[in-house]
Design a protein around this motif. Structure first.
Motif, PDB file in Angstrom:
ATOM      1  N   TRP A 139       1.379  45.506  63.316  1.00  0.00           N
ATOM      2  CA  TRP A 139       0.296  45.919  62.418  1.00  0.00           C
ATOM      3  C   TRP A 139      -1.128  46.174  62.983  1.00  0.00           C
ATOM      4  CZ3 TRP A 139       2.118  46.226  57.172  1.00  0.00           C
ATOM      5  CH2 TRP A 139       3.123  45.443  57.024  1.00  0.00           C
ATOM      6  N   ALA A 157      -5.989  49.689  59.241  1.00  0.00           N
ATOM      7  CA  ALA A 157      -5.729  50.869  58.370  1.00  0.00           C
ATOM      8  C   ALA A 157      -6.832  52.042  58.740  1.00  0.00           C
ATOM      9  CB  ALA A 157      -5.469  50.568  57.039  1.00  0.00           C
ATOM     10  N   THR A 165      -2.049  42.652  55.174  1.00  0.00           N
ATOM     11  CA  THR A 165      -1.103  43.792  55.309  1.00  0.00           C
ATOM     12  C   THR A 165      -0.734  44.425  54.131  1.00  0.00           C
ATOM     13  OG1 THR A 165       0.964  42.274  55.112  1.00  0.00           O
ATOM     14  CG2 THR A 165      -0.121  42.361  57.406  1.00  0.00           C
ATOM     15  N   ARG A 199      -5.096  46.523  51.801  1.00  0.00           N
ATOM     16  CA  ARG A 199      -5.082  47.973  52.521  1.00  0.00           C
ATOM     17  C   ARG A 199      -5.884  47.769  53.756  1.00  0.00           C
ATOM     18  NH1 ARG A 199      -5.459  52.508  47.656  1.00  0.00           N
ATOM     19  NH2 ARG A 199      -3.636  51.505  46.504  1.00  0.00           N
ATOM     20  N   ARG A 210      -2.234  48.211  58.409  1.00  0.00           N
ATOM     21  CA  ARG A 210      -0.945  49.450  58.324  1.00  0.00           C
ATOM     22  C   ARG A 210       0.060  49.014  59.447  1.00  0.00           C
ATOM     23  NH1 ARG A 210      -1.404  52.614  62.381  1.00  0.00           N
ATOM     24  NH2 ARG A 210      -3.201  53.011  63.216  1.00  0.00           N
TER      25      ARG A 210
END
Length: 247
Positions: free
Chosen positions: A175, A178, A237, A242, A245
């Motif tokens: 991850w 984002a 996550t 958000r 990502r």
């Protein structure tokens, strides 16, 4: 056993990791007296900062307070104190990289990181700002994946941390942040196993941070606290936050 000797033995037992404690108990069981050269040799073979002075204080107090006691009695006392500590299962324990001192009982970051990973039966959640030079950690994660442990890695993309885990790509979930334009970074350093034990600290997953740098961390064994930490990181996550990502 009265006086200062029990307290000094308890402090020495708390300081030593299990393997060194067992080795000292072995030497004590064969020692005839506080002046036995076997104890000098053991001290010379374990040059950790302050340890020699701590053992010397035990031996002097042994001589002053209870010279009639055989080494087996001290070995039994150390074993009893260690068993009592195990039963307590302390909720937190300090971890360091770099030089160690006699000020507090500590454990080394590299060994604890591996211990936490090996303890996982269901899940591992790991966060790090940087990652490189960690072949041993990668090997432990491969072994965890072979045990069907679910592995999530929360990594800072700007440091190319994911490259260190390239051989594991089919067995892990990575991850990243984002929002690339955000001024913040993923700076957390966490290794959490099964929502029950977590290593938190200043050390990244790099060879030097785990062994040579001056780093400080803590092991948490409070299931409630660790569970809340894992829930928060997983929330990052999810669709609500958000914030992270798939990488």
């Amino acid at each position: 056993m009265t006086g200062r000797l029990p307290r000094l033995l308890a402090a020495l037992g708390k300081r030593l990791p299990a393997d060194r404690l067992a080795d000292l108990q072995h030497h004590l069981r064969t020692a005839d007296s506080p002046a036995d050269p076997l104890l000098d040799r053991w001290s010379a073979d374990h040059p950790a900062a302050g340890l020699s002075a701590q053992l010397s204080a035990v031996r002097k107090t042994w001589q002053d307070e209870a010279p009639q006691l055989p080494g087996t009695a001290l070995a039994l006392s150390l074993a009893t104190a260690a068993a009592a500590e195990e039963e307590k299962e302390p909720p937190a324990e300090l971890v360091v990289s770099g030089p160690t001192s006699s000020a507090i009982p500590v454990r080394l970051t590299s060994g604890i990181a591996i211990e936490v990973i090996r303890s996982a039966h269901e899940s591992l959640l790991i966060a790090s700002f940087a990652a490189y030079g960690i072949a041993e950690i990668v090997a432990e994660l491969r072994a965890a994946a072979a045990r069907n442990v679910r592995i999530d890695l929360l990594l800072e993309e700007s440091t190319s941390a994911a490259r260190a885990f390239g051989p594991l790509r089919d067995h892990i979930r990575i991850w990243h942040r984002a929002d690339h334009s955000a001024r913040s970074s993923l700076h957390a350093k966490v290794i959490a196993a099964d929502r029950r034990i977590a290593l938190l600290g200043s050390a990244n997953l790099t060879g030097r941070a785990l062994t040579d740098n001056v780093e400080i961390g803590v092991i948490l064994r409070d299931r409630r606290t660790v569970g809340r930490l894992v829930d928060h990181l997983h929330w990052l996550t999810g669709p609500e936050a958000r914030h992270l990502r798939p990488g």
